[in-house]
Scaffold this motif. Structure first.
Motif, mmCIF file in Angstrom:
data_model
loop_
_atom_site.group_PDB
_atom_site.id
_atom_site.type_symbol
_atom_site.label_atom_id
_atom_site.label_comp_id
_atom_site.label_asym_id
_atom_site.label_seq_id
_atom_site.Cartn_x
_atom_site.Cartn_y
_atom_site.Cartn_z
ATOM 1 N N TYR A 1 3.247 -0.219 8.296
ATOM 2 C CA TYR A 1 3.322 -1.173 7.198
ATOM 3 C C TYR A 1 3.972 -2.474 7.673
ATOM 4 O O TYR A 1 4.944 -2.462 8.429
ATOM 5 C CB TYR A 1 4.126 -0.595 6.045
ATOM 6 N N GLY B 1 -1.061 5.806 -1.113
ATOM 7 C CA GLY B 1 0.092 5.427 -0.313
ATOM 8 C C GLY B 1 0.723 6.621 0.382
ATOM 9 O O GLY B 1 1.124 6.542 1.555
ATOM 10 N N TRP C 1 1.158 2.682 -3.458
ATOM 11 C CA TRP C 1 -0.010 3.056 -4.248
ATOM 12 C C TRP C 1 0.051 4.548 -4.579
ATOM 13 O O TRP C 1 0.403 5.362 -3.712
ATOM 14 C CB TRP C 1 -1.299 2.767 -3.483
ATOM 15 N N VAL D 1 0.835 -1.211 0.000
ATOM 16 C CA VAL D 1 0.000 0.000 0.000
ATOM 17 C C VAL D 1 0.866 1.256 0.000
ATOM 18 O O VAL D 1 0.477 2.290 -0.547
ATOM 19 C CB VAL D 1 -0.948 -0.011 1.222
ATOM 20 N N ARG D 2 2.054 1.170 0.598
ATOM 21 C CA ARG D 2 2.961 2.313 0.643
ATOM 22 C C ARG D 2 3.226 2.867 -0.760
ATOM 23 O O ARG D 2 3.466 4.067 -0.939
ATOM 24 C CB ARG D 2 4.284 1.899 1.292
#
Length: 245
Positions: free
Chosen positions: A107, A97, A93, A90-91
């Protein structure tokens, strides 16, 4: 197409309004109220109207919720003000993110069982710093079906830390849940486009259930199963069955 464009413009407007205010609060080293407001408003911009049943437990809390959609984060964040535990990907995105990192997302490498102890310790440190944290102990999506909770990250509060409790949260997307969930294996962007194009507003119920106190006799597996039972009961579902060891 018009509904999609309207919802997207609404979200962009919320980013432009809330992010500078959040950064201003942070500049003066004040706890910012803007992430909670931002997430709650984003849920409404996506067409979700939240009804909260129950009360948020006071103080610093570890929240454990069932997982059905990327919108879970918007709804729970808007209701509780908690930061989130999220998978490492997700970081990276676009935009999402960056926003997640800015508001203190923790995370973790979701598939690395060997790192579970270190991951729980990171959550424990956040809780010790008075930051409430929410996570999804199912570990993955399963097309809206409740799965057994993984006990590893409940180790963040065992042994007890600063009298912090665990509060289960049951998310119920209502009669149209099959159309609102994020199907397993599908791309988040494709699901977001589908949600943004929907007509009208959907009612979602957020059940803030009775907190589970943690003491010296608590075990992470027992806490995980107690959360499972509470959430299954709130959703009117059977407790998920674990595979035989």
């Amino acid at each position: 197409m018009i509904r999609f464009a309207f919802r997207l413009a609404w979200l962009v407007g919320l980013i432009l309004f809330c992010v500078p205010l959040h950064l201003l609060w942070r500049l003066f080293r004040q706890r910012s109220p803007w992430p909670q407001r931002f997430l709650g408003w984003c849920a409404r911009a996506c067409g979700m109207r939240a009804t909260v049943i129950g009360e948020r437990a006071p103080g610093t809390i570890l929240f454990a919720a069932n997982h059905q959609s990327w919108m879970d984060i918007l709804l729970i964040g808007g209701a509780t003000g908690a930061s989130f535990v999220s998978k490492e990907s997700v970081r990276h995105w676009p935009i999402a993110g960056w926003l997640a990192t800015m508001v203190g997302t923790i995370y973790i490498a979701n598939g690395d069982r060997r790192a579970a102890g270190a991951q729980a310790e990171r959550i424990r440190r956040a809780l010790h710093d008075s930051l409430s944290v929410a996570f999804f102990p199912e570990g993955k999506l399963n097309n809206g079906k409740l799965m057994p909770f993984r006990p590893a990250l409940f180790g963040a509060v065992i042994p007890p830390v600063d009298h912090i409790s665990v509060q289960p949260i049951a998310l119920d997307y209502g009669v149209h849940s099959d159309d609102l969930i994020w199907p397993s294996g599908s791309h988040a962007a494709a699901n977001a486009r589908k949600i943004f194009a929907r007509r009208g507003v959907e009612d979602v119920t957020i059940h803030l259930l009775e907190p589970i106190p943690i003491d010296e006799n608590s075990h992470r597996k027992d806490v995980a199963e107690e959360c499972e039972r509470a959430i299954a009961a709130a959703l009117g579902e059977a407790v998920p069955q674990r595979e035989a060891a």
